[in-house]
Design an enzyme around this catalytic site. Sequence first.
Site, mmCIF file in Angstrom:
data_model
loop_
_atom_site.group_PDB
_atom_site.id
_atom_site.type_symbol
_atom_site.label_atom_id
_atom_site.label_comp_id
_atom_site.label_asym_id
_atom_site.label_seq_id
_atom_site.Cartn_x
_atom_site.Cartn_y
_atom_site.Cartn_z
ATOM 1 N N LYS A 1 1.979 6.408 1.441
ATOM 2 C CA LYS A 1 1.485 5.201 2.116
ATOM 3 C C LYS A 1 -0.038 5.270 2.218
ATOM 4 C CE LYS A 1 2.021 2.416 6.309
ATOM 5 N NZ LYS A 1 2.842 2.201 7.501
ATOM 6 N N ASP B 1 10.845 -7.225 7.568
ATOM 7 C CA ASP B 1 10.378 -6.308 6.525
ATOM 8 C C ASP B 1 10.190 -4.900 7.079
ATOM 9 O OD1 ASP B 1 8.264 -7.881 7.851
ATOM 10 O OD2 ASP B 1 6.914 -6.490 6.855
ATOM 11 N N ASP C 1 -6.627 -3.904 0.664
ATOM 12 C CA ASP C 1 -7.153 -2.825 -0.173
ATOM 13 C C ASP C 1 -6.145 -1.748 -0.560
ATOM 14 O OD1 ASP C 1 -6.803 -1.583 2.229
ATOM 15 O OD2 ASP C 1 -8.925 -1.173 2.596
ATOM 16 N N ARG D 1 0.823 -1.220 0.000
ATOM 17 C CA ARG D 1 0.000 0.000 0.000
ATOM 18 C C ARG D 1 0.852 1.263 0.000
ATOM 19 N NH1 ARG D 1 -2.487 0.529 6.048
ATOM 20 N NH2 ARG D 1 -0.822 -0.495 7.190
ATOM 21 N N ARG E 1 14.636 -2.249 2.913
ATOM 22 C CA ARG E 1 14.580 -2.954 4.197
ATOM 23 C C ARG E 1 15.428 -4.232 4.144
ATOM 24 N NH1 ARG E 1 8.872 -1.729 5.284
ATOM 25 N NH2 ARG E 1 8.526 0.131 4.033
ATOM 26 N N ASP F 1 8.153 2.243 9.524
ATOM 27 C CA ASP F 1 6.852 1.577 9.624
ATOM 28 C C ASP F 1 6.234 1.698 11.008
ATOM 29 O OD1 ASP F 1 6.707 0.967 7.019
ATOM 30 O OD2 ASP F 1 6.471 -1.187 7.274
HETATM 31 P P1 AMP Z 1 3.036 -4.066 8.144
HETATM 32 O O1 AMP Z 1 2.645 -5.037 9.201
HETATM 33 O O2 AMP Z 1 2.239 -2.794 8.139
HETATM 34 O O3 AMP Z 1 4.497 -3.814 8.109
HETATM 35 O O4 AMP Z 1 2.629 -4.748 6.748
HETATM 36 C C1 AMP Z 1 3.043 -6.024 6.355
HETATM 37 C C2 AMP Z 1 2.741 -6.254 4.913
HETATM 38 O O5 AMP Z 1 1.337 -6.139 4.661
HETATM 39 C C3 AMP Z 1 3.398 -5.283 3.946
HETATM 40 O O6 AMP Z 1 3.731 -5.998 2.800
HETATM 41 C C4 AMP Z 1 2.311 -4.283 3.671
HETATM 42 O O7 AMP Z 1 2.473 -3.636 2.450
HETATM 43 C C5 AMP Z 1 1.085 -5.173 3.664
HETATM 44 N N1 AMP Z 1 -0.145 -4.440 3.994
HETATM 45 C C6 AMP Z 1 -0.546 -3.986 5.204
HETATM 46 N N2 AMP Z 1 -1.732 -3.376 5.120
HETATM 47 C C7 AMP Z 1 -2.123 -3.423 3.823
HETATM 48 C C8 AMP Z 1 -3.257 -2.955 3.100
HETATM 49 N N3 AMP Z 1 -4.265 -2.314 3.691
HETATM 50 N N4 AMP Z 1 -3.291 -3.190 1.775
HETATM 51 C C9 AMP Z 1 -2.294 -3.844 1.158
HETATM 52 N N5 AMP Z 1 -1.209 -4.309 1.781
HETATM 53 C C10 AMP Z 1 -1.112 -4.108 3.102
HETATM 54 MG MG MG Z 2 5.796 -2.980 7.042
#
Ligand code: AMP
Ligand code: MG
Length: 544
Positions: free
Chosen positions: A152, A297, A164, A132, A229, A307
């Site tokens: 973002k 990540d 989404d 996203r 990352r 993040d």
């Molecule tokens: P995070 O836990 O926020 O670091 O996200 C982990 C993974 O999930 C990353 O690859 C993000 O891009 C993906 N991600 C988190 N929320 C969304 C979202 N609403 N739509 C698409 N990808 C998401």
């Molecule tokens: Mg992340």
Amino acid sequence: MFAGGPDIVNSRLKTPLRIRPVKHSFGYMNDLAQTQFFNRFTDSLPGDASGGMLPRQVRNALYSHVRPTPVSAPRLLAWSEEFAAQFGLRKADGTSLEILAGNRVPDGAHPFAARYGGHQFGNWAGQLGDGRAIGLGELKDRSGQLWEFQLKGSGRTPYSRGADGRAVLRSSLREFVCSEAMQALGVPTTRAMSLVTTGDQVVRDMLYDGHPAPEPGAIVCRVAPTFVRFGNFQILEDEPENLKLLADHVIKNHFASLGTPSTEVYLEWFREICRRTAHMIVEWMRVGFVHGVMNTDNMSILGLTIDYGPYGWIDDYDLGWTPNTTDLPGRRYCFGRQAQMALWNCAQLGNALVPLVDERAEELQTGIDEFIRVHDEEYLGMRAQKLGLTTLRDEEGQRLLGRLEELLQSEETDMTLFYRGLAENWRSGAAFPGAIFYGAPPAAHLAKLNEWLKDYRARAATDAVSGVDRATAMDLVNPMYVPRNYLLQEAIDVATAGDTSRLEELMDVLKNPYRVQPGREAFAAKRPDWARDKVGCSTLSCSS
Ligand code: AMP
Ligand code: MG
């Protein structure tokens, strides 16, 4: 390019004269829409142009070409005035606001979503990637440094899996505020330029309890020299050529002082990443920051905090506290384990870099050793500084620290208020205010604390610093104002209702976290009782 022409001036000289923007050029500010974008990442590395936003496993590419998905009614909710001035950028409106909302791609920009993988909560999760977040490219600041701008919450990408591609206002506001607060605190971090509401609703099941509800959507424009990352390297396990391309790109553009990539340079680069990561963690521990999702990540190759999700700030000093409800069962990412988890992550990165150093892979151990060395040294130094002492390295010092750890944890004691109170004690002799505790501690505890204070003061007496100077030095490393979760939640609640005054005041307070700001005592107050178990004020889910 800035208004006035290209930055190379043709002349009769063999080497043309190069000009750069003058720092204080009449205070003239550029419009984001008219600013030149650079695209070092996409220009020099292989991408996936197979097109479309359909979720897919991407191979043999480091990113995918994408475009942000337009939103219906962008509104600028917050803007980082000082940071923007570093780029000579004028507050976004019109076309530049459309850019920050993803409704328009600036001329010369090549938007992309990066491909990366990662270990989540200790398990290899395979391909993750920017699901996203969309990189627009880089802008030059007034000193000539290039910074990547990333949106973002700007819509689906091939890495969105079933999700989404959007983000909600509450989590975006939290990311915006915390990035800038960390910068002001002196903690290595990615930055935030703008917070835009989209006018569209985003559905989230905030408590993961089967009650999805619409919430206002938002987009943060994040900024960092690079968003690469650990996971960008980990995903290249079967692509050694790409691994080398990415490593060389990062070294050349972000670790230039290491020189031309070679086995020796790769090893030194890994050591440097480990050092920076160790330093970042010590800084988190100094200010009481708990990241909450230290998956690989979410580990920046530059050693920046990256993040901001279900993070939190230590109210009562509790090494076992985690702000992330998903982390509750194992408390993998709790306050006191952050160094260990960061080291584990560094080891995973080391594994991913093996093909680069091949026959010398055993030497990657020197990076791990460096992490431990730097962490040990800086951590003890930091703890000494917080107490206004020169060192805690000797046995007596360690005992003093150990007793303090026990005291701070045996009765709920506010970490931030404790250290500010300690400095005040040097300045005016004032006893600790009751406000440092959550609940009234028993007399026996206060007696123990006084006993510790006596020994601490006796040790300090061997340092050749006066009490007042000591207090001043302590106030420079012990923040008074941090973005406690309940403060953020209050700003979110009123901002959701359309009133940004609380957010603006909070941002203003957090610009000077170490300086007493008369009239703003409320922002330095301990977590109120009502916030102890309220969603968003104590712990958070990953839903964002
Ligand atoms: P995070 O836990 O926020 O670091 O996200 C982990 C993974 O999930 C990353 O690859 C993000 O891009 C993906 N991600 C988190 N929320 C969304 C979202 N609403 N739509 C698409 N990808 C998401
Ligand atoms: Mg992340």
